[in-house]
Motif scaffolding. Structure first.
Motif: not given
Length: 342
Positions: A40-44, A64-72
């Protein structure tokens, strides 16, 4: 499995440094698979960089692109989609030594030809300290036999500063799936669960004295920065509780004593870190959370509670009184200065 190994690379606003990571992995050639998980990267330009790599290397790289869900969840996504016989996580600000990677892949090819491939390959990792341009190698020559496959019953004693981290292990992919490894979302420090939970399922290992993984230390926003760790101590506590619940270590002593002792020592380290950072916070609420964490351990495993609180490294985080808490923090910072682990 169509590939020898899958490298999962969780990426979150990683455009400034991920190229170095990916380029070192690409030296592995067509035998490898790289899964870039954009969290879920949005800043770059991380999403576009992932897609370009996938387009340029369609036989090696998946994006693979996912909504921000964290490293795990990035690790989980990699494991769900992996086609490699083996699986390794490489953080996007870290990298692998190219010569060491070539040697490791040669060894994995030997394992792939075996009737029962080895469950886990272990290699050294290197702390790369950007602030003073120094390195510290973490190796295991005193713990593991070299040049042959071995079991837990054949290992030596770990030093207090030695642990198997995510950086040092390569697991067989199906082993991770068989033990139902699933890391929690939106939580830091889950690499501890990744390297800890599967250990009892590991029946065969091989150690290579090569400096494979290069662990970058020094970004101000890095999760192992002390100030950052204080603000995220609740997540450290959550991970520690999940590890406490993952295995009944008392029973493991009867079948794999050396493994059980190592896992107890790892838990002791986790309890110590959680306790120290709650002490550094210093608020009444944080000190109450420290008491609650130890009561959680007592409720889940009374024998382990007494062993860790009074007869192990964890005693460092339980020195009584105000002066005792100050001493605990001084001892922690002294250890950090000596061992340079963050």
């Amino acid at each position: 499995m169509s590939k020898l190994i899958t490298f999962a690379v969780p990426c979150y606003n990683s455009a400034a440094y991920m190229d170095h990571c990916v380029r070192t992995l690409l030296t592995g050639g067509e035998d490898i698979e790289i899964i870039l998980v954009d969290d879920g990267s949005t800043k770059d330009d991380t999403p576009a960089i992932c897609d370009k790599y996938a387009a340029d290397y369609p036989n090696i790289i998946k994006a693979i692109h996912q909504e921000n869900s964290g490293h795990g969840e990035g690790v989980n996504q990699g494991l769900r989609n992996a086609t490699g016989l083996y699986y390794k996580v490489v953080d996007s600000d870290d990298w692998l030594d190219e010569a060491a990677l070539a040697a490791a892949l040669d060894k994995l090819r030997e394992f792939a030809a075996m009737e029962r491939p080895v469950d886990m390959l272990i290699a050294n990792y290197v702390y790369e300290h950007v602030e003073d341009n120094t390195q510290k190698v973490m190796r295991y020559t005193n713990v593991f036999p070299e040049g042959r496959v071995f079991t837990w019953n054949e290992i030596g004693r770990f030093r207090p500063s030695q642990y198997l981290l995510m950086h040092s292990v390569i697991y067989r992919t199906q082993l991770l799936r068989d033990c139902h490894l699933e890391l929690p979302k939106h939580t830091f420090y889950v690499d501890n669960i990744f390297v800890y939970q599967p250990l009892p399922a590991v029946k065969s290992m091989y150690y290579m004295d090569i400096d494979l993984y290069r662990y970058f230390i020094g970004r101000a926003d890095q999760s192992v920065n002390e100030k950052v760790m204080v603000t995220r101590v609740d997540q450290q506590v959550r991970v520690t509780k999940l590890m406490i619940q993952s295995h009944a270590l008392t029973g493991l002593y009867y079948t794999q004593r050396k493994l059980a002792q190592y896992m107890v020592n790892y838990l002791s380290m986790m309890m110590t870190i959680s306790s120290i950072f709650l002490i550094i916070d210093g608020s009444p609420e944080a000190l109450g959370k420290k008491t609650e964490l130890w009561e959680f351990l007592r409720a889940n495993n009374p024998k382990l509670y007494h062993k860790l609180k009074y007869r192990s490294l964890s005693f460092v985080g339980n020195i009584p009184g105000y002066q005792g808490r100050k001493l605990s923090v001084r001892l922690y910072r002294l250890a950090r200065k000596i061992y340079k682990f963050n």
